[in-house]
Design a protein around this motif. Structure first.
Motif, short mmCIF file in Angstrom:
data_model
loop_
_atom_site.label_atom_id
_atom_site.label_comp_id
_atom_site.label_asym_id
_atom_site.label_seq_id
_atom_site.Cartn_x
_atom_site.Cartn_y
_atom_site.Cartn_z
N TYR A 268 12.14 -0.57 -4.86
CA TYR A 268 12.65 0.14 -6.06
C TYR A 268 11.56 0.95 -6.74
O TYR A 268 11.75 2.11 -7.07
CB TYR A 268 13.31 -0.85 -7.02
CG TYR A 268 14.45 -1.56 -6.33
CD1 TYR A 268 15.65 -0.90 -6.08
CD2 TYR A 268 14.31 -2.87 -5.85
CE1 TYR A 268 16.68 -1.51 -5.38
CE2 TYR A 268 15.32 -3.49 -5.15
CZ TYR A 268 16.52 -2.82 -4.92
OH TYR A 268 17.53 -3.41 -4.22
N SER A 269 10.39 0.35 -6.93
CA SER A 269 9.29 1.07 -7.60
C SER A 269 8.40 1.82 -6.61
O SER A 269 7.71 2.76 -6.99
CB SER A 269 8.42 0.08 -8.37
OG SER A 269 7.66 -0.73 -7.47
N ASN A 270 8.40 1.39 -5.35
CA ASN A 270 7.46 1.91 -4.35
C ASN A 270 6.01 1.73 -4.81
O ASN A 270 5.14 2.50 -4.44
CB ASN A 270 7.75 3.38 -4.02
CG ASN A 270 7.12 3.80 -2.71
OD1 ASN A 270 6.97 2.99 -1.79
ND2 ASN A 270 6.71 5.05 -2.61
N PHE A 271 5.79 0.71 -5.64
CA PHE A 271 4.44 0.39 -6.13
C PHE A 271 4.07 -0.97 -5.54
O PHE A 271 4.47 -2.02 -6.04
CB PHE A 271 4.45 0.35 -7.66
CG PHE A 271 3.07 0.22 -8.28
CD1 PHE A 271 2.30 1.33 -8.56
CD2 PHE A 271 2.55 -1.04 -8.58
CE1 PHE A 271 1.03 1.21 -9.13
CE2 PHE A 271 1.29 -1.19 -9.15
CZ PHE A 271 0.53 -0.05 -9.42
N GLN A 272 3.32 -0.92 -4.43
CA GLN A 272 2.98 -2.16 -3.72
C GLN A 272 1.77 -2.82 -4.37
O GLN A 272 0.82 -2.14 -4.75
CB GLN A 272 2.63 -1.85 -2.26
CG GLN A 272 3.76 -1.20 -1.46
CD GLN A 272 3.92 0.29 -1.67
OE1 GLN A 272 3.07 0.93 -2.27
NE2 GLN A 272 5.01 0.84 -1.17
N VAL A 273 1.85 -4.14 -4.49
CA VAL A 273 0.74 -4.90 -5.07
C VAL A 273 0.48 -6.13 -4.19
O VAL A 273 1.42 -6.76 -3.69
CB VAL A 273 1.05 -5.37 -6.52
CG1 VAL A 273 -0.18 -6.06 -7.13
CG2 VAL A 273 1.49 -4.20 -7.40
N ALA B 32 -10.70 -17.55 -9.10
CA ALA B 32 -10.62 -16.09 -9.17
C ALA B 32 -9.31 -15.62 -8.57
O ALA B 32 -8.72 -16.28 -7.70
CB ALA B 32 -11.78 -15.48 -8.39
N VAL B 33 -8.85 -14.46 -9.07
CA VAL B 33 -7.68 -13.80 -8.47
C VAL B 33 -8.03 -12.33 -8.29
O VAL B 33 -8.41 -11.65 -9.24
CB VAL B 33 -6.42 -13.92 -9.35
CG1 VAL B 33 -5.22 -13.24 -8.66
CG2 VAL B 33 -6.09 -15.38 -9.65
N ALA B 34 -7.93 -11.85 -7.05
CA ALA B 34 -8.13 -10.43 -6.75
C ALA B 34 -6.77 -9.75 -6.73
O ALA B 34 -5.77 -10.34 -6.29
CB ALA B 34 -8.82 -10.25 -5.42
N ILE B 35 -6.73 -8.52 -7.23
CA ILE B 35 -5.48 -7.75 -7.30
C ILE B 35 -5.74 -6.35 -6.75
O ILE B 35 -6.75 -5.72 -7.08
CB ILE B 35 -4.99 -7.64 -8.76
CG1 ILE B 35 -4.97 -8.99 -9.44
CG2 ILE B 35 -3.59 -7.01 -8.81
CD1 ILE B 35 -4.92 -8.92 -10.96
N TYR B 36 -4.80 -5.90 -5.94
CA TYR B 36 -4.97 -4.58 -5.30
C TYR B 36 -3.64 -3.87 -5.18
O TYR B 36 -2.61 -4.49 -4.87
CB TYR B 36 -5.56 -4.76 -3.90
CG TYR B 36 -5.65 -3.47 -3.13
CD1 TYR B 36 -6.74 -2.63 -3.28
CD2 TYR B 36 -4.62 -3.07 -2.28
CE1 TYR B 36 -6.82 -1.42 -2.60
CE2 TYR B 36 -4.69 -1.87 -1.58
CZ TYR B 36 -5.79 -1.05 -1.75
OH TYR B 36 -5.86 0.14 -1.08
N SER B 37 -3.66 -2.56 -5.43
CA SER B 37 -2.51 -1.70 -5.11
C SER B 37 -3.03 -0.45 -4.43
O SER B 37 -4.01 0.14 -4.88
CB SER B 37 -1.74 -1.30 -6.36
OG SER B 37 -0.73 -0.36 -5.99
N PRO B 38 -2.38 -0.04 -3.33
CA PRO B 38 -2.78 1.22 -2.69
C PRO B 38 -2.48 2.42 -3.57
O PRO B 38 -2.95 3.52 -3.29
CB PRO B 38 -1.95 1.24 -1.40
CG PRO B 38 -0.79 0.34 -1.67
CD PRO B 38 -1.26 -0.70 -2.63
#
Ligand code: THU
Length: 131
Positions: A21-26, A73-79
């Protein structure tokens, strides 16, 4: 496990995102003091308000897997963006698992490098249940 390695695992997790729906990959990856890591990705739903964030997916997976260590720790990434900051709900979830170990949030900066932020910096004066 260093920050760059943790960020790399978050990148891998983002490839599994269900973000039609958002096309926002995380993608996210949570590291515990046991040495274990848990990946998560966002999972969306036609009823938009039910979308699940990558970070909460990773922490839920840790709990469901029986993880008893402390969250480090938590790493977060979005292309789709550099510095993919966590939403407010996920910040409150991080704080749930804060037990004085000063959890670090790891993001990719504009130069492609892993940068870390202490949880107290991104969610000061967090809610705590007093009974
Ligand atoms: N999202 C995350 O996975 N983590 C966050 O901290 C913020 C937002 C996801 C939810 C939704 O699937 C998409 O990003 C767009 O909001």
């Amino acid at each position: 496990m260093n920050n760059e390695e943790l960020l790399q695992m978050a990148k891998e997790a983002s490839q599994n995102a269900y973000a039609k729906y958002s096309n926002f990959q995380v993608g996210a990856c949570a590291l515990y003091d046991s040495g274990n890591t848990y990946k998560g990705c966002n999972v969306e739903n036609a009823s938009y308000g039910l979308c699940l964030c990558a970070e909460r997916n990773a922490m839920s997976t840790a709990i469901a897997s029986g993880e008893k260590g402390k969250l480090l720790a938590v790493a977060i990434y979005s292309p789709k963006t550099k510095l993919c900051w966590p939403c407010g709900a996920c910040r409150q979830w991080f704080s749930e698992f804060e037990e004085g170990q000063n959890i670090k949030i790891v993001l990719e900066n504009r130069d492609g490098k892993a940068v870390e932020f202490p949880i107290d910096e991104i969610i000061p004066n967090r809610f705590e249940l007093v009974q």
